[in-house]
Design a protein around this motif. Structure first.
Motif: not given
Length: 321
Positions: A92-93, A118-119, A253-254, A301-305
């Motif tokens: 997923l983009n 998260a990739v 992000a991917l 992953a931390e950034r998205v949270a």
């Protein structure tokens, strides 16, 4: 010693198990990868998807095929990936719209913090606050004053309900102290066209950049931590005292489905980050309004949270969610 002769049933069972064993032993990747863009063709997400899919294909040695699965602020494509087999062959983009905004606005069928692995990060996204040139404003202060003097007359276009442009427009109106009507479109390309034709007045999106360069739109400020190098003379909204406390809406992000093996995530992360260092890829991302930033899966992953939490607070304060 007595040997048991295999029966037809045991031989048949063994033959069925062979393909599964062979698949398990296959090195990753060994077949085409589906690269899901959850927005329509022509959107910034689509441009980033195609750039990075080509770059990954060159590094992974297998076809990486972009599929557009648009709808519901990116939620349709995101759910498709969340429900896919976690083997690294469906990716997923993602952007703020489908992971940190849309899930707060209604049932999307996935938890953005648990449904994905998260990739890699494509980078931070700049944006422009752009208006139709016929609107009698030449600065961000004049736009705010115009909105205050013409309550309810201004409108802003976005790529849809729950998009980053939707949230940014609402934040601008809230901080500026004026009313503005949100006009959602099925993607950022038709939304930008509506501002060019004058059907809408304002848009806050990187896709307006080529229209600003051509003179079809007028840029008032950039959105980002610092100035966009493509528009070095244009001040940031922050320099003008606007948007300093807005939640981040600017990244791409991917992601893979949750449960994707760590070694597969690591392989994709290395290939993606290597691609960001290539001059051609870097230049393309800059054209789309990104500053490439390589991140580890854990940091992403931390950034998205953090963005998810901050965005939720903003949406509830604005009575959008």
């Amino acid at each position: 010693m007595t040997f048991l002769r295999p029966t037809r049933r045991t031989l048949f069972a063994a033959s069925l198990a062979l393909p599964a064993i062979a698949r398990a032993a296959e090195p990753f990747p060994s077949r085409p990868i589906r690269y899901i863009c959850p927005f329509p063709p022509g959107a910034t997400n689509d441009n980033v998807s195609r750039t990075m899919a080509r770059a990954l294909q060159a590094r992974l040695g297998v076809p990486v095929v972009v599929e557009n699965r648009a709808g519901a602020g990116g939620a349709v494509g995101s759910r498709f990936v969340a429900d896919s087999r976690p083997d690294g062959y469906t990716l997923l983009n993602a952007s703020a719209g489908n992971l940190t905004i849309a899930p707060h606005l209604g049932a999307v069928g996935y938890d953005p913090l648990t449904a994905f692995a998260a990739v890699a990060s494509a980078g931070e996204s700049f944006s422009l606050i752009a208006v139709n040139p016929k609107l009698p404003v030449r600065s961000l202060a004049e736009l705010i004053d115009y909105g205050r003097q013409h309550p309810g007359e201004l409108n802003y276009a976005s790529a849809g309900i729950g998009s980053a442009g939707h949230l940014r427009g609402a934040l601008l109106a809230d901080e500026g102290g004026f009313e503005a009507v949100h006009v959602p479109f099925p993607g950022s390309a038709p939304a930008a066209t509506s501002v060019v034709t004058g059907d809408c007045h304002v848009m806050l999106d990187p896709i307006t950049a080529p229209h600003v360069v051509s003179g079809r739109l007028r840029a008032l400020a950039t959105l980002g931590e610092d100035r966009w190098d493509a528009f070095p003379d244009l001040p940031t909204a922050g320099e003008l005292g606007v948007g300093r406390n807005w939640p981040s809406g600017g990244w791409f992000a991917l992601f893979a489905p949750a449960g994707t093996p760590p070694e597969v995530v690591a392989r994709l992360n290395r290939a993606f980050n290597d691609a960001l260092g290539e001059a051609e890829v870097n230049a393309a991302l800059h054209r789309f309004g990104l500053r490439p930033v390589a991140l580890s899966p854990d940091v992403l992953a931390e950034r998205v949270a953090a963005d998810h939490a901050a965005t939720g607070l903003a949406l509830r304060r604005l009575s959008i969610a």
